[in-house]
Design an enzyme around this catalytic site. Sequence first.
Site, mmCIF file in Angstrom:
data_model
loop_
_atom_site.group_PDB
_atom_site.id
_atom_site.type_symbol
_atom_site.label_atom_id
_atom_site.label_comp_id
_atom_site.label_asym_id
_atom_site.label_seq_id
_atom_site.Cartn_x
_atom_site.Cartn_y
_atom_site.Cartn_z
ATOM 1 N N LYS A 113 0.806 -1.219 0.000
ATOM 2 C CA LYS A 113 0.000 0.000 0.000
ATOM 3 C C LYS A 113 0.848 1.283 0.000
ATOM 4 C CE LYS A 113 -4.005 -2.205 2.066
ATOM 5 N NZ LYS A 113 -3.602 -3.508 2.540
ATOM 6 N N ASP B 140 -10.579 -7.851 -6.311
ATOM 7 C CA ASP B 140 -10.406 -8.083 -4.878
ATOM 8 C C ASP B 140 -11.700 -7.598 -4.202
ATOM 9 O OD1 ASP B 140 -9.568 -7.811 -2.229
ATOM 10 O OD2 ASP B 140 -8.457 -5.968 -2.628
#
Length: 374
Positions: A169, A227
């Site tokens: 991330k 996802d």
Amino acid sequence: MKALILAGGFGTRLHPISCTRPKHLFPIANKPLIDLTLERLAKCGVKEVVLAVNFMAHILENTLGESRHGMTLRYSRDVALGRETKQLSQGALGTGGSVKQAEKLLREKKSFFVLNGDILTNSDYMKIMEEHQNNEKIATIALHRVKDPSRYGVVELKETNCIERFIEKPSENPPSNLANAGIYIFNQEIFNYIPANKRCSIEREIFPKLAEEDELFGHEIKDLWIDVGKPADFIKANRLWLEAGMASNINSMKARLGKNTEIKDSVAIEEDATIGQNSIIGPNVSLGKDVFVGYEVRIKDSIIFPHTIISDFTTINGSIIGESVSIGKKVKIERGCLIGDYALIHDNVTLAQNVKICPSKKISEDILKPTSIM
Ligand code: GTP
């Protein structure tokens, strides 16, 4: 061949629908997400699947049982041994700790699959395995190009497709838009990298180390991939699956349809659902088992779990409605709403965008701001 599916996360971003079931049992075109993954593994020749479970483990174990699609299912619970107290605790071990926890069940062959249980894909896992076997690295991870890399693990690839850097991330300057697709193949040596009885993130602690040691290979997949972490992802996953014609279970025309009912492609409607006259359903709607829809109802971009009742003149747009919910007449549900199981929404109520209603709540007044009703 064996596979491990990580299926013990809390699924907090899908509350309150995930307060009563793990997100892996959320339906995509009326089939549990995890069942679609199991089907795909069976097609790839996998014989045994281990499920790494924790949150609501018993629901997954009771629903899936001991075999599925000809494969044996086994369960590995995230039970950690407290370091100081030497007591067993029921804490989540994270994506790495739960792989280590399953070590004994995965011994046998040199390599095995590990999958995040919240991924929907039609990718051929065997192609990734072939690539892994050609590359002599400890781990291969599937990569998928995404628009917003900041919510994923992102990689910098060398020309050889070895991963130079793995950054979880990245808040700024992601090195590429190639994201970790949550599909891995590991050799047994992976277990030497993960501490036992301890919470560990495979993305934050293990992949960066493997990349540093030149032991991490990347394989780009270009297939359907999503996802399913947030509510909007779940609605999008349903749409992609329906549009790609992947929902083999659909036989919408067997449902009880009233006069002038309009069904707009693509939809999944269970054959025992009932839809009243002049209602318009679709596009991108799944109506689960035994759902009842009244007259002149309009539903689009939404997922309706089984046994829910939607009364006359109601409109639902871009929302997820849990199991056995009762929705009154002339109700308006706007985009991004999540209604927990057994909730009751009275006649004439408007729920503005992004309202979340916890299970079993009764709502009799409009809610016009994004709020969670606990
Ligand atoms: P959020 O709470 O919404 O972030 O969801 P999550 O907890 O499921 O986390 P995330 O989406 O990052 O997890 C990716 C996959 O790993 C999912 O299939 C999770 O069920 C699984 N997972 C995450 N944490 C754990 C854990 O501690 N133990 C086990 N067994 N599985 C986990």
